[in-house]
Design a protein around this motif. Structure first.
Motif, PDB file in Angstrom:
ATOM      1  N   PHE A 142       1.269  -1.096   0.448  1.00 51.10           N
ATOM      2  CA  PHE A 142       0.288  -0.101  -0.404  1.00 51.10           C
ATOM      3  C   PHE A 142       1.322   1.249  -0.133  1.00 51.10           C
ATOM      4  O   PHE A 142       1.808   1.086   0.667  1.00 51.10           O
ATOM      5  CB  PHE A 142      -0.659   0.191   1.096  1.00 51.10           C
ATOM      6  N   ASP A 143       0.584   2.617  -1.081  1.00 48.24           N
ATOM      7  CA  ASP A 143       1.493   3.611  -0.894  1.00 48.24           C
ATOM      8  C   ASP A 143       0.901   4.260  -0.503  1.00 48.24           C
ATOM      9  O   ASP A 143      -0.476   5.014  -1.037  1.00 48.24           O
ATOM     10  CB  ASP A 143       1.533   3.964  -2.064  1.00 48.24           C
ATOM     11  N   LEU A 144       1.827   5.279   0.746  1.00 44.94           N
ATOM     12  CA  LEU A 144       1.127   6.268   1.617  1.00 44.94           C
ATOM     13  C   LEU A 144       0.015   7.238   0.614  1.00 44.94           C
ATOM     14  O   LEU A 144       0.713   7.563  -0.262  1.00 44.94           O
ATOM     15  CB  LEU A 144       1.437   7.107   2.499  1.00 44.94           C
ATOM     16  N   TYR A 145      -0.882   7.835   0.939  1.00 45.52           N
ATOM     17  CA  TYR A 145      -1.304   9.444   0.576  1.00 45.52           C
ATOM     18  C   TYR A 145      -2.400   9.825   1.285  1.00 45.52           C
ATOM     19  O   TYR A 145      -2.307  10.948   0.725  1.00 45.52           O
ATOM     20  CB  TYR A 145      -2.074   8.460  -0.932  1.00 45.52           C
ATOM     21  N   LEU A 146      -2.345  10.174   2.085  1.00 45.65           N
ATOM     22  CA  LEU A 146      -3.062  10.868   3.180  1.00 45.65           C
ATOM     23  C   LEU A 146      -2.602  10.496   4.497  1.00 45.65           C
ATOM     24  O   LEU A 146      -2.029   9.072   5.188  1.00 45.65           O
ATOM     25  CB  LEU A 146      -3.993   9.685   3.851  1.00 45.65           C
ATOM     26  N   HIS A 147      -1.891  11.359   5.633  1.00 50.18           N
ATOM     27  CA  HIS A 147      -1.614  11.802   6.771  1.00 50.18           C
ATOM     28  C   HIS A 147      -1.877  12.571   7.481  1.00 50.18           C
ATOM     29  O   HIS A 147      -2.253  13.685   7.422  1.00 50.18           O
ATOM     30  CB  HIS A 147       0.223  11.924   6.589  1.00 50.18           C
ATOM     31  N   GLY A 148      -2.807  12.451   8.422  1.00 50.27           N
ATOM     32  CA  GLY A 148      -3.171  13.423   9.282  1.00 50.27           C
ATOM     33  C   GLY A 148      -2.851  13.427  10.828  1.00 50.27           C
ATOM     34  O   GLY A 148      -2.291  12.099  11.466  1.00 50.27           O
ATOM     35  N   PHE A 149      -2.234  14.835  11.687  1.00 54.10           N
ATOM     36  CA  PHE A 149      -1.452  14.814  12.534  1.00 54.10           C
ATOM     37  C   PHE A 149      -2.450  15.407  13.839  1.00 54.10           C
ATOM     38  O   PHE A 149      -2.512  16.301  12.684  1.00 54.10           O
ATOM     39  CB  PHE A 149      -0.202  15.071  12.683  1.00 54.10           C
ATOM     40  N   PHE A 150      -3.276  14.660  14.743  1.00 51.55           N
ATOM     41  CA  PHE A 150      -4.194  15.417  16.011  1.00 51.55           C
ATOM     42  C   PHE A 150      -3.078  15.488  17.045  1.00 51.55           C
ATOM     43  O   PHE A 150      -2.547  15.343  17.501  1.00 51.55           O
ATOM     44  CB  PHE A 150      -5.194  14.751  16.262  1.00 51.55           C
ATOM     45  N   VAL A 151      -2.729  16.635  17.513  1.00 50.49           N
ATOM     46  CA  VAL A 151      -2.225  16.931  18.559  1.00 50.49           C
ATOM     47  C   VAL A 151      -2.792  17.797  19.575  1.00 50.49           C
ATOM     48  O   VAL A 151      -3.596  18.505  18.764  1.00 50.49           O
ATOM     49  CB  VAL A 151      -1.120  17.863  17.648  1.00 50.49           C
ATOM     50  N   THR A 152      -2.630  17.522  20.924  1.00 53.07           N
ATOM     51  CA  THR A 152      -3.131  18.209  21.900  1.00 53.07           C
ATOM     52  C   THR A 152      -2.027  19.831  22.236  1.00 53.07           C
ATOM     53  O   THR A 152      -0.466  19.715  22.289  1.00 53.07           O
ATOM     54  CB  THR A 152      -3.649  18.248  22.840  1.00 53.07           C
ATOM     55  N   ASP A 153      -2.654  20.307  23.102  1.00 53.02           N
ATOM     56  CA  ASP A 153      -1.369  21.908  23.667  1.00 53.02           C
ATOM     57  C   ASP A 153      -0.292  21.006  23.882  1.00 53.02           C
ATOM     58  O   ASP A 153       0.829  21.840  24.100  1.00 53.02           O
ATOM     59  CB  ASP A 153      -2.148  22.429  24.812  1.00 53.02           C
ATOM     60  N   GLU A 154      -0.587  19.682  24.920  1.00 52.19           N
ATOM     61  CA  GLU A 154       0.240  18.956  25.117  1.00 52.19           C
ATOM     62  C   GLU A 154       1.263  18.317  25.066  1.00 52.19           C
ATOM     63  O   GLU A 154       1.933  17.925  25.279  1.00 52.19           O
ATOM     64  CB  GLU A 154      -0.391  17.973  26.786  1.00 52.19           C
ATOM     65  N   GLY A 155       1.048  18.647  23.385  1.00 58.56           N
ATOM     66  CA  GLY A 155       1.906  18.073  23.088  1.00 58.56           C
ATOM     67  C   GLY A 155       1.478  16.471  22.601  1.00 58.56           C
ATOM     68  O   GLY A 155       2.986  15.787  21.934  1.00 58.56           O
ATOM     69  N   LYS A 156       0.823  15.563  23.118  1.00 55.62           N
ATOM     70  CA  LYS A 156       0.807  14.257  23.148  1.00 55.62           C
ATOM     71  C   LYS A 156      -0.560  14.643  21.534  1.00 55.62           C
ATOM     72  O   LYS A 156      -1.198  15.277  21.298  1.00 55.62           O
ATOM     73  CB  LYS A 156      -0.050  13.835  23.762  1.00 55.62           C
ATOM     74  N   TRP A 157       0.330  13.612  20.584  1.00 57.94           N
ATOM     75  CA  TRP A 157      -0.270  12.999  19.372  1.00 57.94           C
ATOM     76  C   TRP A 157      -1.306  11.859  19.050  1.00 57.94           C
ATOM     77  O   TRP A 157      -0.875  10.820  19.156  1.00 57.94           O
ATOM     78  CB  TRP A 157       0.324  13.285  18.321  1.00 57.94           C
ATOM     79  N   ALA A 158      -1.739  11.725  17.981  1.00 61.86           N
ATOM     80  CA  ALA A 158      -2.231  10.476  17.231  1.00 61.86           C
ATOM     81  C   ALA A 158      -2.359  10.927  15.790  1.00 61.86           C
ATOM     82  O   ALA A 158      -2.553  11.991  15.356  1.00 61.86           O
ATOM     83  CB  ALA A 158      -3.948  10.614  17.935  1.00 61.86           C
ATOM     84  N   VAL A 159      -1.819   9.803  15.416  1.00 59.24           N
ATOM     85  CA  VAL A 159      -1.784   9.524  13.639  1.00 59.24           C
ATOM     86  C   VAL A 159      -3.140   8.831  12.820  1.00 59.24           C
ATOM     87  O   VAL A 159      -3.108   7.559  13.686  1.00 59.24           O
ATOM     88  CB  VAL A 159      -0.094   9.805  12.603  1.00 59.24           C
ATOM     89  N   VAL A 160      -3.426   9.568  11.753  1.00 59.76           N
ATOM     90  CA  VAL A 160      -4.370   9.346  11.537  1.00 59.76           C
ATOM     91  C   VAL A 160      -4.345   9.105   9.722  1.00 59.76           C
ATOM     92  O   VAL A 160      -3.838   9.694   9.500  1.00 59.76           O
ATOM     93  CB  VAL A 160      -5.624   8.576  11.393  1.00 59.76           C
ATOM     94  N   GLN A 161      -3.428   7.475   8.826  1.00 60.05           N
ATOM     95  CA  GLN A 161      -2.986   7.573   7.873  1.00 60.05           C
ATOM     96  C   GLN A 161      -3.375   6.039   7.167  1.00 60.05           C
ATOM     97  O   GLN A 161      -3.510   6.028   7.549  1.00 60.05           O
ATOM     98  CB  GLN A 161      -1.052   7.761   7.661  1.00 60.05           C
ATOM     99  N   GLN A 162      -2.926   6.463   5.941  1.00 56.20           N
ATOM    100  CA  GLN A 162      -3.627   5.597   4.437  1.00 56.20           C
ATOM    101  C   GLN A 162      -2.918   5.489   3.948  1.00 56.20           C
ATOM    102  O   GLN A 162      -2.076   6.370   3.196  1.00 56.20           O
ATOM    103  CB  GLN A 162      -5.736   6.184   4.136  1.00 56.20           C
TER     104      GLN A 162
END
Length: 426
Positions: A142-162
């Motif tokens: 699978f070739d990546l074409y989407l990258h979403g980076f969610f980050v809070t003010d505390e610097g914690k994060w989640a990534v959803v990519q496809q």
């Protein structure tokens, strides 16, 4: 240590989200995020985003195609439009997106860090590493074409990519969560969605530590040209492994566009229907302060409440949540825009009052979810097919709309057959 949470198949679909739906998705998605933050905090919202089953249910309850790859793009886009303008208030920012927007992620993170006070440069590096692992260390076709980076003010994060596999017309979504992450190269994923399509080279697995070390030694000892020749020779043979793969939840999103009875856990649907029809209007007067709200809107609110409060085990059947607001392609039925707008209105009023310390409405929505769970233990109800048929029959009354246009009024003959029915109260 963050762990892989499961996998699922996603048919690869094209197309665009119409403006009339995209605007509603932004409003409802933002309200759901805000309700979660109010109840449980920003970390809880990140944890939900990192859960593959929840993410699919979240997109389905907002009226997107319930099973397709388009949910990923549309959900990330809706949250980016809704959360970023309120980042100073909610403390959550969304960076990246599809195509060229994904390549802008490092710059957006640097700017977000300057605004919120976290190290945006370090997170930009994390973003690049996350993308590198899922495009190079995990070689699954699978070739990546989407990258979403969610980050809070505390610097914690989640990534959803496809990523996509054009030959097989499928997509795979990868989920990451910073909480508990100690290494980018030892089992870092919180979840991976996608169909098994042959052997997968996963150098990010903790069991591949020896392999990673050996590769570095080989590169130093043999050089890249010699390694290339050795690799070509190996491809002519067969490599086997006695290292078992762990058993993980596997969500299979089918190719069929229509929602079918076996896509839904019927007892849970019956609990929602019973709570809305029997308990909702009578036992939850706080939900009826918005004019025109009745059992049909309460049913949608019960599903939204489950997305806000539900435990991970509740999202084994994401298709069920498409029965809240339908789908833009008419599956399981056209989007009932009147119901959708009333759902938004009730949830918005509940969230606004909760921020002022008056949480009666938001508490009522949570009680509605609790009621549906209690009722599902013993109630029965109409068949799945009957629920869909009823919804389609009344779609015009509910403001039904899809990419094909507004749902027409029923023919005179059909109208005569329904004569005497009471006026709809959504």
């Amino acid at each position: 240590m963050a762990r892989r949470a499961g996998s699922a198949d996603l048919p690869l679909h094209g197309g665009r989200v119409p403006a009339w739906l995209g605007e509603r998705m932004t409003r409802l998605g933002t309200l759901i995020a805000e309700a979660i933050v109010l109840h449980e905090g920003r970390d809880a919202f990140l944890a939900r985003l990192a859960h593959p089953f929840w993410f699919q249910s979240f997109g389905a309850v907002m009226g997107m195609d319930w099973h397709s790859s388009g949910i990923t793009t549309s959900v990330i886009g809706a949250l980016k439009r809704g959360l970023n303008p309120r980042a100073n208030e909610l403390g959550i920012r969304v960076c990246g997106g599809r195509g060229k927007h994904s390549r802008a992620t490092p710059a957006e993170l640097a700017a977000a860090g300057d605004a919120a006070g976290f190290d945006g440069i370090a997170l930009a590096q994390a973003s690049r590493l996350v993308a590198k692992v899922d495009s190079a260390a995990v070689q699954d076709g699978f070739d990546l074409y989407l990258h979403g980076f969610f980050v809070t003010d505390e610097g914690k994060w989640a990534v959803v990519q496809q990523g996509m596999n054009g030959a097989n017309k499928t997509a795979r979504r990868y989920h990451w969560l910073s909480d508990g992450l100690t290494s980018f190269v030892e089992s870092p994923h919180s979840g991976i969605e996608g169909r098994r399509q042959g052997e997968i080279v996963n150098l990010a697995d903790r069991r591949a530590d020896a392999s990673r070390s050996a590769q570095l030694r080989l590169l130093a000892e043999l050089g890249p040209d010699r390694l290339a020749r050795e690799a070509a020779a190996l491809e002519r043979g067969t490599v086997t492994s006695d290292c078992p793969q762990p058993l993980l939840p596997h969500l299979v999103m089918p190719d069929h566009h229509d929602v079918r009875a076996n896509d839904v856990i019927l007892r849970r649907l019956h609990g929602t229907l019973a709570a809305a029809a029997d308990a909702g209007p009578r036992d939850f007067p706080e939900l009826l302060l918005v004019p025109g709200v009745g059992a049909r809107t309460v049913r949608s609110l019960a599903m939204v409440a489950e997305v806000i409060h539900g435990a991970p085990c509740r999202f084994a059947d994401p298709a069920r949540f498409s029965l809240a607001h339908g789908g833009k392609d008419r599956h399981p039925f056209p989007v009932p825009t009147k119901v959708y707008d009333k759902t938004i209105g009730v949830l918005k009023a509940a969230v606004e009052q909760a921020k002022l310390g008056q949480d009666e409405k938001l508490a009522a929505i949570r009680r509605l979810d609790d009621q549906a769970r209690r009722l599902e233990r013993y109630v029965s109800g109409p068949s799945f097919e009957a629920v869909i048929a009823e919804e389609r029959a009344r779609s015009h009354e509910y403001g039904g709309r899809s990419v094909f246009g507004h749902e027409p009024a029923p023919s005179p003959d059909a109208g005569a057959a329904q004569a005497g029915r009471s006026a709809v109260v959504t």
